[in-house]
Enzyme design. Structure first.
Site, PDB file in Angstrom:
ATOM      1  N   HIS A   1       0.785  -1.335  -0.088  1.00 52.39           N
ATOM      2  CA  HIS A   1      -0.051  -0.029  -0.041  1.00 52.39           C
ATOM      3  C   HIS A   1       0.767   1.203   0.055  1.00 52.39           C
ATOM      4  O   HIS A   1       2.024   1.254   0.562  1.00 52.39           O
ATOM      5  CB  HIS A   1      -0.746   0.013   1.204  1.00 52.39           C
ATOM      6  CG  HIS A   1      -1.729  -1.064   1.073  1.00 52.39           C
ATOM      7  ND1 HIS A   1      -3.056  -1.279   0.385  1.00 52.39           N
ATOM      8  CD2 HIS A   1      -1.711  -2.092   1.830  1.00 52.39           C
ATOM      9  CE1 HIS A   1      -3.742  -2.207   0.644  1.00 52.39           C
ATOM     10  NE2 HIS A   1      -2.932  -2.958   1.831  1.00 52.39           N
TER      11      HIS A   1
ATOM     12  N   ALA B   1      10.133 -23.508   6.670  1.00 54.24           N
ATOM     13  CA  ALA B   1       9.019 -23.252   7.046  1.00 54.24           C
ATOM     14  C   ALA B   1       8.982 -22.158   8.068  1.00 54.24           C
ATOM     15  O   ALA B   1       9.831 -21.739   8.963  1.00 54.24           O
ATOM     16  CB  ALA B   1       8.533 -24.606   7.802  1.00 54.24           C
TER      17      ALA B   1
ATOM     18  N   ARG C   1      17.277 -15.216   6.663  1.00 57.20           N
ATOM     19  CA  ARG C   1      18.649 -14.977   6.511  1.00 57.20           C
ATOM     20  C   ARG C   1      19.351 -16.245   5.824  1.00 57.20           C
ATOM     21  O   ARG C   1      18.689 -17.127   6.029  1.00 57.20           O
ATOM     22  CB  ARG C   1      19.546 -14.561   7.443  1.00 57.20           C
ATOM     23  CG  ARG C   1      19.457 -15.432   8.690  1.00 57.20           C
ATOM     24  CD  ARG C   1      20.421 -15.122   9.804  1.00 57.20           C
ATOM     25  NE  ARG C   1      20.173 -15.945  10.985  1.00 57.20           N
ATOM     26  CZ  ARG C   1      20.414 -17.195  11.265  1.00 57.20           C
ATOM     27  NH1 ARG C   1      21.321 -17.648  10.062  1.00 57.20           N
ATOM     28  NH2 ARG C   1      20.343 -17.995  12.297  1.00 57.20           N
TER      29      ARG C   1
ATOM     30  N   LYS D   1      22.626 -21.691   5.340  1.00 58.05           N
ATOM     31  CA  LYS D   1      23.809 -22.451   4.773  1.00 58.05           C
ATOM     32  C   LYS D   1      23.544 -22.651   3.392  1.00 58.05           C
ATOM     33  O   LYS D   1      22.373 -22.460   2.791  1.00 58.05           O
ATOM     34  CB  LYS D   1      24.027 -23.829   5.509  1.00 58.05           C
ATOM     35  CG  LYS D   1      23.003 -24.637   5.146  1.00 58.05           C
ATOM     36  CD  LYS D   1      23.611 -26.124   6.024  1.00 58.05           C
ATOM     37  CE  LYS D   1      22.687 -27.152   5.364  1.00 58.05           C
ATOM     38  NZ  LYS D   1      23.141 -28.774   6.027  1.00 58.05           N
TER      39      LYS D   1
END
Length: 185
Positions: A87, A138, A158, A161
């Site tokens: 928005h 997940a 982030r 690995k």
């Protein structure tokens, strides 16, 4: 009683399959072996789907003024949300609800490259590219691009690995090209 229960399950599955086949043409583009939950929420005309794509139950894929683009061989778990828009919250003196004008950065495409697995409940926001061969854990919140062959997770996500070493990525890519060439013959 057992026969009635089996019949109900069979009819429910048949109904879902029928709806899936009826809804497929609503997508902007779709490839072979595209399976999705017909009861999910989709902005159909802004979504392009490649071959061998599975979208799990209760997905929310929304991009009213941008696009969501899926490559090939992609798996999305249940409850995945992809939002290609936002928005305009920059208007002084107006309620956000009343602002219809969009800024260029409010609606950006989401691109999911080939061979990606997105885990249950992940949320992917506008302007993100999920690199080839990546895994999204997940519950992850994806707010920026995901490098190829990485495993990402967390809020915000982030890199946890890399899926393979550089040498293994080169070998993996070589083997996939070889496999693709064999199938083309």
């Amino acid at each position: 009683m057992r026969i009635v229960s089996k019949l109900i399950r069979f009819l429910a599955k048949a109904f879902r399959l029928l709806l899936m086949y009826l809804y497929r043409p609503l997508f902007k583009k779709y490839g072979r072996n595209f399976v999705f939950d017909p009861f999910g929420h989709y902005s159909f005309n802004t979504i392009e789907v490649g071959d061998d794509v599975f979208i799990g139950p209760r997905a929310i894929l929304s991009a009213t003024e941008s696009r969501i683009i899926f490559g090939n061989k992609i798996m999305l778990g249940p409850n995945v949300t992809i939002m290609g828009g936002d928005h305009n919250t920059s208007q002084v003196g107006r309620y956000m609800y009343d602002v219809d004008e969009k800024l260029p950065e409010n609606d950006l495409p989401v691109i999911i490259e080939d061979d990606v697995w997105v885990g249950t409940g992940a949320i992917i926001l506008k302007g993100v590219t999920i690199g080839r061969g990546s895994i999204v854990a997940a519950g992850a919140l994806i707010t920026k691009d995901v490098p190829m062959y990485s495993i990402v997770g967390g809020v915000p996500a982030r890199v946890i690995k890399m899926r393979f070493s550089k040498e293994d990525i080169a070998e993996h890519e070589r083997m996939l090209i070889s496999l693709k060439n064999k199938r083309a013959r």
